[in-house]
Design an enzyme around this catalytic site. Structure first.
Site, PDB file in Angstrom:
ATOM      1  N   SER A 127     -68.663 -55.455  59.125  1.00 51.25           N
ATOM      2  CA  SER A 127     -68.336 -56.815  58.625  1.00 51.25           C
ATOM      3  C   SER A 127     -66.897 -57.295  58.978  1.00 51.25           C
ATOM      4  CB  SER A 127     -68.148 -56.568  56.931  1.00 51.25           C
ATOM      5  OG  SER A 127     -67.509 -57.809  56.341  1.00 51.25           O
ATOM      6  N   THR A 129     -64.875 -58.408  57.647  1.00 49.35           N
ATOM      7  CA  THR A 129     -63.836 -57.905  56.595  1.00 49.35           C
ATOM      8  C   THR A 129     -62.818 -56.982  57.449  1.00 49.35           C
ATOM      9  OG1 THR A 129     -63.444 -57.325  54.353  1.00 49.35           O
ATOM     10  CG2 THR A 129     -64.924 -56.132  55.321  1.00 49.35           C
ATOM     11  N   TYR A 152     -64.725 -51.968  49.100  1.00 48.46           N
ATOM     12  CA  TYR A 152     -65.999 -52.248  50.018  1.00 48.46           C
ATOM     13  C   TYR A 152     -65.765 -52.461  51.354  1.00 48.46           C
ATOM     14  CZ  TYR A 152     -69.040 -55.312  52.680  1.00 48.46           C
ATOM     15  OH  TYR A 152     -69.751 -55.976  53.526  1.00 48.46           O
ATOM     16  N   LYS A 156     -66.272 -50.190  55.174  1.00 46.80           N
ATOM     17  CA  LYS A 156     -66.707 -50.623  56.477  1.00 46.80           C
ATOM     18  C   LYS A 156     -65.873 -50.179  57.738  1.00 46.80           C
ATOM     19  CE  LYS A 156     -70.340 -52.652  54.938  1.00 46.80           C
ATOM     20  NZ  LYS A 156     -71.619 -51.895  55.305  1.00 46.80           N
TER      21      LYS A 156
HETATM   22  N1  UFG Z   1     -66.609 -69.456  47.111  1.00 48.52           N
HETATM   23  C1  UFG Z   1     -66.200 -70.357  46.090  1.00 48.52           C
HETATM   24  N2  UFG Z   1     -67.071 -70.038  44.779  1.00 48.52           N
HETATM   25  C2  UFG Z   1     -67.642 -69.027  44.574  1.00 48.52           C
HETATM   26  C3  UFG Z   1     -68.023 -68.278  45.695  1.00 48.52           C
HETATM   27  C4  UFG Z   1     -67.451 -68.209  46.872  1.00 48.52           C
HETATM   28  O1  UFG Z   1     -65.616 -71.172  46.095  1.00 48.52           O
HETATM   29  O2  UFG Z   1     -68.570 -68.841  43.502  1.00 48.52           O
HETATM   30  C5  UFG Z   1     -65.831 -69.404  48.252  1.00 48.52           C
HETATM   31  C6  UFG Z   1     -64.831 -68.552  48.599  1.00 48.52           C
HETATM   32  O3  UFG Z   1     -63.578 -68.612  47.941  1.00 48.52           O
HETATM   33  C7  UFG Z   1     -64.852 -68.445  50.195  1.00 48.52           C
HETATM   34  C8  UFG Z   1     -66.381 -68.990  50.551  1.00 48.52           C
HETATM   35  O4  UFG Z   1     -66.793 -69.413  49.174  1.00 48.52           O
HETATM   36  O5  UFG Z   1     -63.626 -69.190  50.579  1.00 48.52           O
HETATM   37  C9  UFG Z   1     -67.036 -67.961  51.132  1.00 48.52           C
HETATM   38  O6  UFG Z   1     -67.199 -66.736  49.971  1.00 48.52           O
HETATM   39  P1  UFG Z   1     -68.072 -65.682  49.869  1.00 48.52           P
HETATM   40  O7  UFG Z   1     -67.927 -64.868  48.954  1.00 48.52           O
HETATM   41  O8  UFG Z   1     -69.635 -66.103  50.003  1.00 48.52           O
HETATM   42  O9  UFG Z   1     -67.883 -64.882  51.331  1.00 48.52           O
HETATM   43  P2  UFG Z   1     -66.578 -64.099  51.845  1.00 48.52           P
HETATM   44  O10 UFG Z   1     -66.156 -64.926  52.970  1.00 48.52           O
HETATM   45  O11 UFG Z   1     -65.570 -64.171  50.688  1.00 48.52           O
HETATM   46  O12 UFG Z   1     -67.201 -62.818  51.881  1.00 48.52           O
HETATM   47  C10 UFG Z   1     -67.904 -62.398  53.151  1.00 48.52           C
HETATM   48  C11 UFG Z   1     -68.784 -61.365  52.760  1.00 48.52           C
HETATM   49  C12 UFG Z   1     -68.337 -60.087  52.562  1.00 48.52           C
HETATM   50  C13 UFG Z   1     -67.015 -59.738  53.320  1.00 48.52           C
HETATM   51  C14 UFG Z   1     -66.188 -60.648  53.445  1.00 48.52           C
HETATM   52  C15 UFG Z   1     -64.796 -60.681  54.257  1.00 48.52           C
HETATM   53  O13 UFG Z   1     -69.922 -61.720  51.684  1.00 48.52           O
HETATM   54  O14 UFG Z   1     -69.222 -58.856  52.635  1.00 48.52           O
HETATM   55  O15 UFG Z   1     -66.925 -62.038  53.817  1.00 48.52           O
HETATM   56  O16 UFG Z   1     -65.377 -60.603  55.549  1.00 48.52           O
HETATM   57  F1  UFG Z   1     -66.478 -58.656  52.857  1.00 48.52           F
END
Ligand code: UFG
Length: 342
Positions: A127, A129, A152, A156
């Site tokens: 990831s 991440t 999590y 990775k």
């Molecule tokens: N977001 C919202 N509301 C929500 C969910 C998400 O505003 O209910 C926003 C988050 O703040 C972020 C964007 O949408 O700005 C994307 O969020 P996600 O949770 O969909 O994805 P992330 O980038 O946080 O997470 C992804 C992967 C993880 C990984 C992470 C870090 O899903 O597995 O990237 O690289 F760990």
């Protein structure tokens, strides 16, 4: 004769899409999965799409004896693709030991069992991440890794370090780690897709579940980031594009095309979209309004992440083909079919 590939976590979201692409590229697939975050019904769906039902073994890879036995039985496999892992960022903060135990024991058992049986290829599901808060964009594979915010994410990073050490020990392991940015979308058939258990953590399933009425409202976590509209920017990538990259990685290992025994590739489109871009495109695709509200920032969110796609293009011969519209409309098709029970 077909090349046999063992896919751990093959009933899950990215796993099932990869199994479809493998079958369509003439590989024989053996799925190892404990169905902890997926259902056996996925096998029927894969059959509907491809005309082939992959071999399935219900197994907990934390169980060393059972893992050894299954690898012995399938010791004619050419490679393993490792998707089996827990992946909920928030849950991992609450239950770190569960995450370290599950994600790392299963990795250790898989690696030792495959090596005991002479299976050298190993594709790891990693990831973005592992880059933490990047200092430069786009993120290349040369960017330093940092300790991820969540347990999590840390599993990775640690897993990649374990693979690296195993390779340096002259174990004959040949590995490719694929660092995903933000996978969304679903197979065009609408038969397989993401099925989060409980309340989704991720943006896309939260949006589609809100639109079908399962959730009341999407909370947008902050609009005061240093980005064009204040909401965080991510590199969203269609799961089918991602799945195709795994097939190319398997082929690279089988054809002995690797330049080093451990290679790492970013998988993204190279384009960054904000949370509001995603909401606006969803509204366009569905021709409806989404109920949402701007709220506080979520701990651990990085303002901006997007991939450099250069290395994957040069070495794997892979580029993402599907645009944001296709990603969102396929996610929506999947959600609707799911709720209509077909
Ligand atoms: N977001 C919202 N509301 C929500 C969910 C998400 O505003 O209910 C926003 C988050 O703040 C972020 C964007 O949408 O700005 C994307 O969020 P996600 O949770 O969909 O994805 P992330 O980038 O946080 O997470 C992804 C992967 C993880 C990984 C992470 C870090 O899903 O597995 O990237 O690289 F760990």
């Amino acid at each position: 004769m077909k090349n046999k590939i063992i896919v751990t976590g093959g009933c899950g979201y990215i796993g099932s899409h990869t199994v479809v692409e493998l079958i369509e590229n003439n590989y024989e697939v053996v799925i190892l999965d404990d169905l902890s975050n997926s259902t056996e019904d996925t096998l029927e769906r894969i059959l509907k799409i491809t005309g082939t039902k992959p071999t399935f073994v219900n197994i907990d890879l934390k169980d060393k004896t059972a893992t050894k036995a299954v690898f012995k039985k399938h010791n004619d496999a050419e490679a393993v693709i490792n998707f089996a892992a827990h992946k909920a960022v928030g849950e991992s903060v609450q239950k770190p030991l569960m995450y370290y135990k599950n994600n790392l024991y299963s990795l250790l058992n898989t690696l030792s069992s495959q090596l005991e049986n002479g299976i050298k290829g190993f594709i790891f599901s990693s990831s973005a991440t592992v880059y933490g808060t990047p200092e430069t964009l786009p993120i290349t594979e040369e960017n330093e890794t940092q300790r991820p915010f969540s347990p999590y994410g840390n599993t990775k990073k640690i897993a990649e370090e374990i693979i690296d050490d195993v390779i340096k020990s002259d174990s004959k392991l040949q590995s490719i780690s694929l660092r995903y940015f933000n996978p969304i979308g679903a197979h065009e058939s609408g038969l397989i897709g993401e099925l989060p258990s409980g309340v989704p953590n991720n943006l896309m399933p939260y949006i589609t579940q809100t639109a079908v009425g399962l959730r009341e409202k999407l909370m947008v976590y902050g609009n005061d980031y240093p980005t064009k509209d204040g909401t965080p920017i991510r590199d969203y990538i269609h799961v089918v594009d991602l799945a195709k990259a795994h097939v190319l990685a398997v082929k690279r290992i089988i054809d002995k095309k690797q330049e080093q025994p451990f290679e790492i590739f970013n998988l993204g489109t190279g384009n960054g979209f904000s949370v509001l871009d995603i909401i606006n495109t969803f509204e366009e695709v569905t021709n409806s309004k989404l109920n949402y509200e701007i709220t506080e920032r979520r701990a651990g969110d990085v303002p901006k992440l997007f991939a450099s796609t250069k290395l994957a293009k040069e070495k794997l011969g892979w580029t993402a083909n599907k645009n944001l519209h296709e990603m969102i409309s396929s996610s929506w098709k999947w959600e609707q079919k799911l709720r209509n029970n077909n």
